[in-house]
Design a protein around this motif. Structure first.
Motif, PDB file in Angstrom:
ATOM      1  N   ALA A 199       1.168  -1.642  -0.129  1.00  0.00           N
ATOM      2  CA  ALA A 199       0.079   0.430  -0.357  1.00  0.00           C
ATOM      3  C   ALA A 199       0.288   1.100   0.042  1.00  0.00           C
ATOM      4  CB  ALA A 199      -1.223  -0.219   1.815  1.00  0.00           C
ATOM      5  N   ALA A 200       2.351   0.663   0.896  1.00  0.00           N
ATOM      6  CA  ALA A 200       3.088   2.289   0.179  1.00  0.00           C
ATOM      7  C   ALA A 200       3.482   2.915  -0.282  1.00  0.00           C
ATOM      8  CB  ALA A 200       3.903   2.221   2.328  1.00  0.00           C
ATOM      9  N   LEU A 201       3.682   1.285  -1.313  1.00  0.00           N
ATOM     10  CA  LEU A 201       4.285   1.704  -2.394  1.00  0.00           C
ATOM     11  C   LEU A 201       3.568   2.444  -3.699  1.00  0.00           C
ATOM     12  CD1 LEU A 201       6.787   0.954  -4.364  1.00  0.00           C
ATOM     13  CD2 LEU A 201       6.104  -1.591  -4.998  1.00  0.00           C
ATOM     14  N   LEU A 202       1.672   1.137  -3.907  1.00  0.00           N
ATOM     15  CA  LEU A 202       0.778   2.107  -4.672  1.00  0.00           C
ATOM     16  C   LEU A 202       0.707   4.008  -4.317  1.00  0.00           C
ATOM     17  CD1 LEU A 202      -1.774  -0.553  -3.928  1.00  0.00           C
ATOM     18  CD2 LEU A 202      -0.180   0.428  -5.670  1.00  0.00           C
ATOM     19  N   ASN A 203       0.967   4.194  -2.336  1.00  0.00           N
ATOM     20  CA  ASN A 203       0.557   6.075  -2.759  1.00  0.00           C
ATOM     21  C   ASN A 203       1.627   6.059  -3.463  1.00  0.00           C
ATOM     22  OD1 ASN A 203      -2.005   6.328  -0.900  1.00  0.00           O
ATOM     23  ND2 ASN A 203      -1.031   4.292   0.235  1.00  0.00           N
ATOM     24  N   SER A 204       3.083   5.741  -3.492  1.00  0.00           N
ATOM     25  CA  SER A 204       4.282   6.897  -3.421  1.00  0.00           C
ATOM     26  C   SER A 204       4.840   6.508  -5.252  1.00  0.00           C
ATOM     27  CB  SER A 204       5.487   5.512  -3.618  1.00  0.00           C
ATOM     28  OG  SER A 204       6.357   6.346  -3.780  1.00  0.00           O
ATOM     29  N   TYR A 205       3.330   5.368  -5.839  1.00  0.00           N
ATOM     30  CA  TYR A 205       3.323   5.652  -7.568  1.00  0.00           C
ATOM     31  C   TYR A 205       2.645   7.135  -7.698  1.00  0.00           C
ATOM     32  CZ  TYR A 205       4.712   1.299  -8.557  1.00  0.00           C
ATOM     33  OH  TYR A 205       6.168   0.247  -8.638  1.00  0.00           O
ATOM     34  N   VAL A 206       0.985   6.668  -6.766  1.00  0.00           N
ATOM     35  CA  VAL A 206       0.581   8.438  -6.901  1.00  0.00           C
ATOM     36  C   VAL A 206       1.105   8.983  -6.642  1.00  0.00           C
ATOM     37  CG1 VAL A 206      -1.512   9.681  -6.643  1.00  0.00           C
ATOM     38  CG2 VAL A 206      -0.874   6.899  -6.682  1.00  0.00           C
ATOM     39  N   PHE A 207       2.365   9.388  -5.886  1.00  0.00           N
ATOM     40  CA  PHE A 207       3.447  10.751  -5.810  1.00  0.00           C
ATOM     41  C   PHE A 207       3.982  10.997  -6.703  1.00  0.00           C
ATOM     42  CE2 PHE A 207       6.581  12.183  -3.443  1.00  0.00           C
ATOM     43  CZ  PHE A 207       6.205  13.962  -3.556  1.00  0.00           C
ATOM     44  N   MET A 208       4.931   9.823  -7.615  1.00  0.00           N
ATOM     45  CA  MET A 208       5.566  10.158  -8.672  1.00  0.00           C
ATOM     46  C   MET A 208       5.268  10.414 -10.100  1.00  0.00           C
ATOM     47  SD  MET A 208       7.746   7.400 -10.294  1.00  0.00           S
ATOM     48  CE  MET A 208       6.428   6.322 -10.907  1.00  0.00           C
ATOM     49  N   ALA A 264       1.821   7.431   1.816  1.00  0.00           N
ATOM     50  CA  ALA A 264       2.644   6.682   1.638  1.00  0.00           C
ATOM     51  C   ALA A 264       3.781   6.115   3.466  1.00  0.00           C
ATOM     52  CB  ALA A 264       3.946   7.048   0.495  1.00  0.00           C
ATOM     53  N   VAL A 265       4.222   7.235   3.626  1.00  0.00           N
ATOM     54  CA  VAL A 265       5.482   7.361   4.938  1.00  0.00           C
ATOM     55  C   VAL A 265       4.374   6.613   5.478  1.00  0.00           C
ATOM     56  CG1 VAL A 265       6.439   8.817   6.683  1.00  0.00           C
ATOM     57  CG2 VAL A 265       6.644   9.214   3.859  1.00  0.00           C
ATOM     58  N   LEU A 266       3.427   6.907   6.232  1.00  0.00           N
ATOM     59  CA  LEU A 266       2.881   5.906   7.444  1.00  0.00           C
ATOM     60  C   LEU A 266       2.430   4.761   7.194  1.00  0.00           C
ATOM     61  CD1 LEU A 266      -0.070   9.112   7.797  1.00  0.00           C
ATOM     62  CD2 LEU A 266       2.234   8.466   9.262  1.00  0.00           C
ATOM     63  N   CYS A 267       2.478   4.211   6.331  1.00  0.00           N
ATOM     64  CA  CYS A 267       1.966   2.632   5.263  1.00  0.00           C
ATOM     65  C   CYS A 267       3.814   2.298   5.511  1.00  0.00           C
ATOM     66  CB  CYS A 267       1.467   2.839   4.654  1.00  0.00           C
ATOM     67  SG  CYS A 267      -0.145   3.047   4.104  1.00  0.00           S
ATOM     68  N   ALA A 268       4.250   2.299   5.373  1.00  0.00           N
ATOM     69  CA  ALA A 268       5.425   2.138   5.460  1.00  0.00           C
ATOM     70  C   ALA A 268       5.943   2.534   7.230  1.00  0.00           C
ATOM     71  CB  ALA A 268       7.101   2.750   4.864  1.00  0.00           C
ATOM     72  N   LYS A 269       6.281   3.244   7.865  1.00  0.00           N
ATOM     73  CA  LYS A 269       5.668   3.257   9.218  1.00  0.00           C
ATOM     74  C   LYS A 269       5.171   1.814   9.994  1.00  0.00           C
ATOM     75  CE  LYS A 269       7.488   7.905   9.336  1.00  0.00           C
ATOM     76  NZ  LYS A 269       6.676   9.771  10.593  1.00  0.00           N
ATOM     77  N   SER A 287       6.941  17.565  11.728  1.00  0.00           N
ATOM     78  CA  SER A 287       7.317  17.284  13.491  1.00  0.00           C
ATOM     79  C   SER A 287       7.254  15.741  13.885  1.00  0.00           C
ATOM     80  CB  SER A 287       7.353  18.556  14.305  1.00  0.00           C
ATOM     81  OG  SER A 287       7.724  19.352  13.369  1.00  0.00           O
ATOM     82  N   MET A 288       5.803  15.819  14.190  1.00  0.00           N
ATOM     83  CA  MET A 288       5.435  14.216  14.189  1.00  0.00           C
ATOM     84  C   MET A 288       6.102  13.521  13.175  1.00  0.00           C
ATOM     85  SD  MET A 288       3.433  14.051  16.030  1.00  0.00           S
ATOM     86  CE  MET A 288       2.346  12.871  16.134  1.00  0.00           C
ATOM     87  N   HIS A 289       6.575  13.237  12.534  1.00  0.00           N
ATOM     88  CA  HIS A 289       6.851  12.612  11.295  1.00  0.00           C
ATOM     89  C   HIS A 289       8.800  12.182  11.961  1.00  0.00           C
ATOM     90  CE1 HIS A 289       4.197  11.764   8.123  1.00  0.00           C
ATOM     91  NE2 HIS A 289       4.303  12.847   7.830  1.00  0.00           N
ATOM     92  N   THR A 331      12.695   5.982   0.494  1.00  0.00           N
ATOM     93  CA  THR A 331      13.707   5.134   1.927  1.00  0.00           C
ATOM     94  C   THR A 331      12.834   4.060   2.612  1.00  0.00           C
ATOM     95  OG1 THR A 331      13.967   7.263   2.545  1.00  0.00           O
ATOM     96  CG2 THR A 331      15.763   6.478   0.702  1.00  0.00           C
ATOM     97  N   GLY A 332      11.883   5.112   3.383  1.00  0.00           N
ATOM     98  CA  GLY A 332      11.110   4.879   3.946  1.00  0.00           C
ATOM     99  C   GLY A 332      10.915   2.891   3.620  1.00  0.00           C
ATOM    100  N   ILE A 333      10.364   3.371   2.452  1.00  0.00           N
ATOM    101  CA  ILE A 333       9.629   1.542   1.936  1.00  0.00           C
ATOM    102  C   ILE A 333      10.727   0.561   1.847  1.00  0.00           C
ATOM    103  CG2 ILE A 333       8.585   0.343   0.191  1.00  0.00           C
ATOM    104  CD1 ILE A 333       7.408   3.119  -0.430  1.00  0.00           C
TER     105      ILE A 333
END
Length: 364
Positions: free
Chosen positions: A46-55, A95-100, A169-171, A246-248
């Motif tokens: 799911a994180a990667l799919l969100n990263s695709y949308v971001f790209m 994407a960041v939240l799913c990787a975490k 800051s939360m990230h 990099t989180g992924i």
């Protein structure tokens, strides 16, 4: 497309491609080698799919004048860029939240203690709460949303600078927490030195994500203070792509041991054949060197280390690690197999392969 826009686009495509390779290796390992797919695997997908949308949105920004000066961009092109910029923020956060979440779910499986699992669930709850706010507030930063890219529309907008800085800051805070959580367990676990160093190195790579988060915060400060945001947004866009990908990658690294063992068996044996110490909490498994036999329970996994990952660190709540669990050597495994054959031939004969000390807390 400006040269600065091309630079941002190349960075986004390269890091997303790297993340794709690592996720593909992870899923191959889980499906083909381990024949078991867990919730944390789907979370990283799911994180990667969100990263695709971001790209994809980065591509739209790149061909819409990102990196060019504000005054040089035609109004209709500028509007398209700002719409893409508006959409990148929630998908970056997702994407960041799913990787975490995937990393925390791995911790939950690898460190089977009540204390560690409470910590993991607490962190996942925190991620869910502030992550929901981060995504929703990014979509609804302005009411109506069109005011985000058109100031002439009447409405209300949250303070973008304060919102971005609070989320960043939360990230960073959660990145540091995720980096620190496994350190006490990794220091206390009784593993061969090389294997422990390898584990700490893999988990410690999360520190690079912390660095990217901090650098991204600096780039956000630059764009927040900028009078030419389309020109200065290149740094924030680039570091956002680097951080989420990099989180992924870091979420995938601990799961790739079986694949590395298949490709480079000598490398794994170098780490796993170090001299064991008393109280080692893992079983020695010979399947890394081509022998599929093991003394572990059925359905065990090996990507996090030798033995069943649910018990690989054999924690006891409130007391730390079990110090009395003994690991079988190869010679002991061979002798035990011989004894089992003799016992099957003479079922009325009770035999012990070796004396068992009275202080052993776990039966063999």
């Amino acid at each position: 497309m400006s040269p600065r826009g091309e630079e941002a686009l190349v960075i986004s495509v390269v890091f997303t491609s790297l993340a794709t390779c690592f996720v593909a290796m992870r899923m191959y390992t889980r499906i083909k080698l381990m024949r078991r797919v867990e919730a944390n695997d789907w979370m990283v997908v799911a994180a990667l799919l969100n990263s695709y949308v971001f790209m994809g949105l980065d591509i739209v920004e790149a061909v819409s004048g990102i990196g060019m000066h504000f005054k040089d961009i035609p109004p209709h092109i500028l509007e398209r860029q700002m719409k893409a910029f508006w959409l990148t923020i929630p998908f970056y956060n997702a994407a960041v939240l799913c990787a975490k979440a995937s990393i925390l779910m791995q911790y939950w499986r690898v460190f089977p203690t009540h204390r560690m699992r409470v910590i993991c669930w607490t962190m996942i709850t925190i991620l869910a709460i502030y992550g929901t706010w981060a995504v929703i507030s990014a979509f609804l930063n302005c009411i109506p949303v069109a005011k985000f890219w058109d100031d002439s529309i009447e409405g209300f907008c949250l303070d973008k600078t304060k919102l971005w800085f609070s989320n960043a800051s939360m990230h960073i805070s959660t990145d540091i927490a995720i980096l620190v959580i496994p350190i006490p367990a990794l220091l206390a676990v009784d593993l061969p030195r090389r294997q422990k160093i390898a584990l700490m190195f893999v988990f410690g790579l999360g520190g690079f994500v912390c660095i990217t988060s901090i650098v991204r915060l600096v780039s956000l400060k630059k764009i927040a203070d900028s009078l030419d945001p389309t020109f200065d947004n290149v740094g924030a866009a680039s570091w956002s792509a680097i951080e989420c990908n990099t989180g992924i990658i870091c979420a995938c690294l601990p799961t790739l041991k079986p694949l590395v063992a298949r490709i480079f068996p000598g490398m794994i044996s170098t780490f796993d054949t170090s001299r064991p110490t008393r109280g080692d909490t893992t079983y020695r498994n010979s399947d890394w060197n081509g022998d599929v036999s093991t003394l572990g329970p059925p359905g065990e996994e090996h990507e996090y280390g030798a033995g069943d990952p649910e018990r690989v660190l054999a924690l006891v709540p409130g007391t730390g690690f079990r110090s009395s669990i003994k690991r079988w050597t190869r010679d002991e495994e061979r002798k035990l197999a011989q004894v089992e054959l003799i016992t099957e031939s003479h079922p009325n004969t009770l035999m012990h392969p070796r004396p068992v000390s009275s202080d052993t807390s776990v039966p063999f």
